[in-house]
Structure formats: C-alpha cells, structure tokens
Design a protein around this motif. Sequence first.
Motif, mmCIF file in Angstrom:
data_model
loop_
_atom_site.group_PDB
_atom_site.id
_atom_site.type_symbol
_atom_site.label_atom_id
_atom_site.label_comp_id
_atom_site.label_asym_id
_atom_site.label_seq_id
_atom_site.Cartn_x
_atom_site.Cartn_y
_atom_site.Cartn_z
ATOM 1 N N MET B 1 0.866 -1.422 -0.034
ATOM 2 C CA MET B 1 -0.081 0.132 0.125
ATOM 3 C C MET B 1 0.709 1.232 0.150
ATOM 4 N N THR B 2 0.466 1.975 -0.925
ATOM 5 C CA THR B 2 1.479 3.181 -1.029
ATOM 6 C C THR B 2 0.694 4.550 -0.735
ATOM 7 N N GLY B 3 0.956 5.380 0.054
ATOM 8 C CA GLY B 3 0.416 6.621 0.453
ATOM 9 C C GLY B 3 1.187 7.508 -0.193
ATOM 10 N N ALA B 4 0.513 8.412 -0.991
ATOM 11 C CA ALA B 4 1.242 9.668 -1.467
ATOM 12 C C ALA B 4 1.926 10.638 -0.261
ATOM 13 N N ALA B 5 3.325 10.968 -0.361
ATOM 14 C CA ALA B 5 3.509 11.474 0.692
ATOM 15 C C ALA B 5 3.093 13.233 0.658
ATOM 16 N N PRO B 6 2.832 13.715 1.722
ATOM 17 C CA PRO B 6 2.236 15.084 1.742
ATOM 18 C C PRO B 6 3.079 15.765 1.308
ATOM 19 N N PRO B 7 2.672 16.893 0.565
ATOM 20 C CA PRO B 7 3.614 17.951 -0.102
ATOM 21 C C PRO B 7 4.413 18.745 0.920
ATOM 22 N N ALA B 8 5.499 19.162 0.793
ATOM 23 C CA ALA B 8 6.534 20.033 1.765
ATOM 24 C C ALA B 8 5.920 21.466 1.365
ATOM 25 N N GLY B 9 5.180 21.868 2.500
ATOM 26 C CA GLY B 9 4.415 23.349 2.370
ATOM 27 C C GLY B 9 5.503 24.398 2.692
ATOM 28 N N VAL B 10 4.823 25.637 2.786
ATOM 29 C CA VAL B 10 5.559 26.675 3.027
ATOM 30 C C VAL B 10 5.676 26.874 4.702
ATOM 31 N N GLY B 11 4.810 26.670 5.156
ATOM 32 C CA GLY B 11 4.777 26.896 6.998
ATOM 33 C C GLY B 11 6.014 26.075 7.502
ATOM 34 N N PRO B 12 5.945 26.077 8.958
ATOM 35 C CA PRO B 12 6.924 25.060 9.747
ATOM 36 C C PRO B 12 6.862 23.536 9.428
ATOM 37 N N GLU B 92 -4.102 6.923 13.645
ATOM 38 C CA GLU B 92 -3.787 5.653 13.766
ATOM 39 C C GLU B 92 -2.876 4.956 12.587
ATOM 40 N N SER B 93 -2.395 3.728 12.822
ATOM 41 C CA SER B 93 -1.109 3.580 12.224
ATOM 42 C C SER B 93 -1.459 3.628 10.617
ATOM 43 N N ARG B 94 -2.731 3.326 10.170
ATOM 44 C CA ARG B 94 -2.726 3.487 8.590
ATOM 45 C C ARG B 94 -2.538 4.649 8.004
ATOM 46 N N ALA B 95 -3.372 5.655 8.554
ATOM 47 C CA ALA B 95 -3.482 7.044 8.321
ATOM 48 C C ALA B 95 -2.131 7.762 8.579
ATOM 49 N N LEU B 96 -1.490 7.215 9.608
ATOM 50 C CA LEU B 96 -0.209 7.830 9.821
ATOM 51 C C LEU B 96 0.938 7.470 9.007
ATOM 52 N N ARG B 97 0.868 6.439 8.170
ATOM 53 C CA ARG B 97 1.775 5.741 7.395
ATOM 54 C C ARG B 97 2.458 6.818 6.345
ATOM 55 N N PRO B 98 1.895 7.548 5.491
ATOM 56 C CA PRO B 98 2.322 8.500 4.808
ATOM 57 C C PRO B 98 3.290 9.611 5.306
ATOM 58 N N TYR B 99 2.805 9.982 6.629
ATOM 59 C CA TYR B 99 3.471 10.847 7.263
ATOM 60 C C TYR B 99 4.955 10.435 7.973
ATOM 61 N N ARG B 100 4.935 9.238 8.363
ATOM 62 C CA ARG B 100 6.079 8.249 8.715
ATOM 63 C C ARG B 100 7.150 8.583 7.839
ATOM 64 N N ARG B 101 6.852 8.424 6.510
ATOM 65 C CA ARG B 101 7.908 8.811 5.532
ATOM 66 C C ARG B 101 8.602 10.037 5.688
ATOM 67 N N ARG B 102 7.892 10.940 5.878
ATOM 68 C CA ARG B 102 8.359 12.404 6.265
ATOM 69 C C ARG B 102 9.467 12.632 7.360
ATOM 70 N N MET B 103 9.477 11.646 8.493
ATOM 71 C CA MET B 103 10.053 12.046 9.399
ATOM 72 C C MET B 103 10.864 10.557 9.864
ATOM 73 N N GLN B 104 12.148 10.610 10.106
ATOM 74 C CA GLN B 104 12.948 9.464 10.374
ATOM 75 C C GLN B 104 13.768 9.993 11.765
ATOM 76 N N ILE B 105 14.526 8.969 12.286
ATOM 77 C CA ILE B 105 15.259 9.203 13.626
ATOM 78 C C ILE B 105 16.559 8.557 13.472
ATOM 79 N N ILE B 106 17.620 9.089 13.706
ATOM 80 C CA ILE B 106 18.934 8.713 13.924
ATOM 81 C C ILE B 106 19.428 8.571 15.497
#
Lengths: 350, 329
Positions: B1-12, B92-106
């Motif tokens: 299942m591929t969710g389109a990544a949310p676009p990088a907007g102008v706000g924070p 919840e997890s399914r709805a969160l998934r596209p956002y997970r792509r946008r944030m990572q951790i080291i």
Amino acid sequence: MDQAGTPGTSGFGDVVLEVDDLVTTFRTPDGVAPAVDGVSFEVRAGETLGVVGESGCGKSVTALSILGLVPSPPGCVERGTALLGDRDLLALPERTLADVRGNEIAMIFQEPMTSLNPVLTVGYQIAETVRRHDGGTRPGAMRRAVEMLDLVGIPEAQRRAREYPHQLSGGMRQRAMIAMALSCEPKVLIADEPTTALDVTIQAQVLDLIRELQGRLGTAVILITHDLGVIAETAHRVVVMYAGRKVEEADVTTLFDAPRHPYTRGLLASVPTLDALRDGAAGERRLAEIPGVVPKLTGLPDGCAFAPRCPLADGRCASTRPAFEEQRPGHSAACWHAHTAREAAREAGQ
Amino acid sequence: MTGAAPPAGVGPVLEVDGLRKYFVSPRRLLGPQAGVVHAVDGVSFTIEARETLGLVGESGCGKSTVGRTVLRLLKPTDGTIRLLGDDITRLESRALRPYRRRMQIIFQDPYSSLDPRMTAGDIAGELLGVHGVSSRAERHERVAELFSRVGLRRDQIGNYPHEFSGGQRQRLGIARALSLQPSLIVCDEPVSALDVSIQAQVINLLMDLQAEYGLSYLFIAHDLAVVEHISHRVAVMYLGRIVEFADKRELFANPLHPYTESLLDAVPVPDPRRVRRRRIVRGDVPSPIDRPSGCHFHTRCPYAVERCRHEDPALREVAPGHRVACHLR
C-alpha cells in the motif's frame, strides 16, 4: 634520568610512580594485538597527569597493567617496570600487589555501578577496604567510611552509608567510589574516564572534588579520558596516545598552544567549542576532520601508526617508526615532521 | 500500500504545542505507591524547513521522550503535533503511514540500532521496501547512491554491521534515515558514542546533508558544544519542561535561566589558559515522579527566593525570540 627543574613539573613533589617501557599484548583471533607498546611516564605527588586518546589507544590497558588487573589470558604484560617507590608493581606477586592496590594506589572506573557490589551497603564496602588495609575494628572502619562519604560531599552520610548502590544516583555512586578509593589515602589515584557517564553539572562537581582532595592529600592523579576539555581543566601534564603508543607529551598549556604531533593537532581542531560563539567569532564553521579510522592493532603499519591518516605522511613515515624524541625541554613527540607541524600551526595562525 | 507523501508546504515543518507525555510507573511489591512520571510536561516549539533545533538537558529531562513522541513512536498524553501543517497527534497506524515517510530518526548507539543479521544494503534499503517505493532494481540503485552520499563505499553494500566501525555504522544509520527523503530527522544523541575524530566527520556530514536536501533536524544532545555547533535555535529542558529557548547565538552569549548558566559553566573548555568562574549547581536532578513545587529548579538554584518555591514560572518572551521561565529574569 634528569628529574630536576623540567618546565611544567616544578612545584610538585617527588616522583611517586614511574612506568618504563610497558608492553601489554592481547591474543585475538586475528593475531597478537600490542594494546600498549612501549609506554613510559612518571607522575609526581600532587600532580595530575592526563592520558588522552580515542577508543583502543591503550590508555585503559595501561592503567590495568600497572594494577595487575589485565585479564590473562588473553592479555599479557610482556615487558616493562612500574616503580612505586622502590618496588616494581609488575614484578610483585599477586598477594603483595593486592595489599598495594587500594592502599597505596587506587583506581576509579567509568561506570561506578559495575564496580560496586550491588548486594552490600556502600558504607560496608568502604569499611571493608579500610579494614583490609589497616586491620582496624569494624566499628572504627565504619566510622571512617561515614567520614569519607561526608568528605566527598554526600549529604546525610550516616544514612547513605547504610544504603545499597542502586539507591544512589549516578553522581553519588561516583562520589562513593572516590570515597572508597581515597579511604586509605593512596599515593596514586588512577581515574579512568571518571566522569564520562555523568551529566555535565555532576561532572563539574566530581572534577572539583578530585582536585580539592588532591590538594588536601597530595595525591598523584592519573586521569584517563577522551575529553580534551576535561584534560585542559584538570591535568598539569598530558600524554597523548595513539594505537598503543605514546605520540606526544607536554605540560598542558604547551600541548594546547603548540602541539607537535599531527594527531594531537587533528584532535584539537576536530572538537567543537563553545568559545567561538562567546568570543563573537564567525558563525558557520566546518569542523576539521581526521580522515579514516583508528587502525586495527593486529595490522599496524611498519612505520608510524598514524601515517595512513596523516596529512604530512611521506615514504619515511610509512616505512620507519619515528622515535619518541624531545622537541624542546619537557615537550616530546614521536613524529618525523614535528617541526613541519609547528610551522604549519604557525601559518594557520593557531 | 503506497500513500502519496504529503507535499512540503511553506509553513513550519513541525509544530508542537503543549505536548505532554506521562508514564505511570508500576507499583512495586514492597515499593512506594504507583507514581506518574511527568517525562514531558507542556512543551511547545516549531521547526522550520532547513532549520536545526537543538534540544539540550541532562539525563531524565525528557528530551529523548520529546523526540520519540513527536515521531509518534510514543502516544502523546496531551497536546498537538503538526507535521507539515497536518495534525498527526491522534492518527492511527494506517493514516499515519504517509507521514512516517516524512520523519525519521537517527539513534545514539549505532551498535544496537542496526539488525546484525541484515546486510548494510538491506538495512539502508529496508524502508524503501516497506513503503513500496521502488522496484528491486531501483532500490539497489538508490542504495548505492545513498552509500556514496554518506561516505560509504559501494563495495560495502553486502557487508554486515559488525564489519563496520562505529562511525561507519552511524553513516549507515543516516543512509537509512535518508532513504525516503524525509523532511524531518530526529537526531537522538547521534555522535555521543563516537570518538572525537569521528564525531567531527559525522557532524559535518549532517550539516552538508541539511544544506543539500533542505532537511530539518530536531537535534537532541547533552553535549552543549556539539549543539551549539550544529543548531540554529536551542531549547533547554529541565524536568520535562523547556526553561529557556532562544536563537543559539543569543542563548550562548546571553543565557538568562540560572540552569542554562550553570550548564554552560559546567562544560569543560579545551583551553587550559581559560580561567573560569564557576556557578556550579549543587546536588542532583530531582526525581521526575516527585518534582519540587513551584519552579522545579529552585532546589538547586543559587538565586532562588521564596516565590520560586511556590509559584511556577511561565515561559515568557523577554527579548524577540528569547523565552525564559524564571521569576528573576
């Protein structure tokens, strides 16, 4: 050896520990690793000798070798002497050495939780150390333990003495370790990364404490750390180690002002400092990098161990190991290009 | 299942408002009553595109919990988290998934955060597979690209984590975090476990990557010199709260909170000629279960007055962009 009037060592007492040509090896699946390879140094009463270097440079193994604590096998102290007064610690039988340890020479480690016994109270452990060495009574030793806990600034020492290590915070545990190490007023204290596991405000408290007690008791301190800030603030003289060997030694001001070994210079340049901003220097800075990684001890090059990462290295560095030589009184380095390093430093405006 | 990544907007990129995360510590057999750990207690901040926010404080101050809650690895107790303008606080997890792509951790420890049985290439490419971003061949190509970008050799793709040095493992962790082209990377003590000479390599790499990809970092660390070097703005935390917040230049040149002052004073400076005036705080950080009344710092503060013992100071702006929570400043 001429021990009189070397710059940077005046103002301290007599030499209390003199290590000469220490060689300690470890057997590994890849071959024999020379963890400490011909290291010599001395430390005087009231003096703090900083030993600095990165993981695997041999700084901790040096300390363990002196105390006869190298696990054997796989480790083996192959050569050298460590004179404490007129006795060579490396030649003493274990029974005699056990009396010296804790009594005349003591050690504190990075993680106090692993060096304190979890099922005995803190007070009992300190009292044991005292009794082991002066053979006094149990109540007397316990009083001494409480006294020591009080001395290192643990509040409510009487109550804390009856607590177990897990009931103390990290900073307090390290204070308790220091109390134990100093309870017999040793001539030499070896502190191996004593503040690395502590928060910065607690680190400052512990370093102040070591300094204060040193001033009061005249202890010679060997401070092993990777933190150049801690070295600058605490050490009087510094030994820089790389891949089991001593590469530079100088009094602390000289070492930071005019380092001669390219490795020392690289280390100093790669540390971010708060000063740049406070002094209003320019914003975007790039940290100097030392390229590559520390070499494996089982596959060291024939020549200088730092040569593969060194900006000044040439054919001679790769083939022939440079001797550890005095560059000017009290300042020694093992580098074919020690003079070039000085010129380069001057050009860079350091 | 591929969710389109949310676009990088102008706000924070990230807006955190009134974030709270409490943990209930279980009641022990003979121990004290169950306590509530106020790990994060009303924390607010924003991070703009291409910005690094440094989060500093001592062990137990809640800085890592902030990082994990922001990433929704922990469920927030209260407050809101907006990523690229969208509220993700309760997704919840399914709805969160596209956002997970946008944030990572080291992570701090490159030894324990990498699966020892996976090859380096599989580790770096795993997220591409999870998010179904590309075919196998594309994935291989992308991993090779990532390797050379973070300074690993392409012939190391088949190697296992134990064959890498500490610094190389951290590079591998960075390659993995970069693989999905995130907007935000939470860096949790990314260089604390590394040797000094290697630390500089990794800090430089992180700064280069930010410039190149326009990344935002939430940089969590206890080493103030490292934070000062890499951050644009800095927040200082004490017992779950932000006690001071400012542009880094302002914070380090003109610290206002007594806790910030003592933190800065406590940092050992690699200059033996420097004579320091030390305002070292006494004692330890109090327990986050049983926090002091009023200003949490009053038990260690050299300037505390009666008011500090009873009244909780609000975080207020004292100069443009410089906020502090102290009655006396």
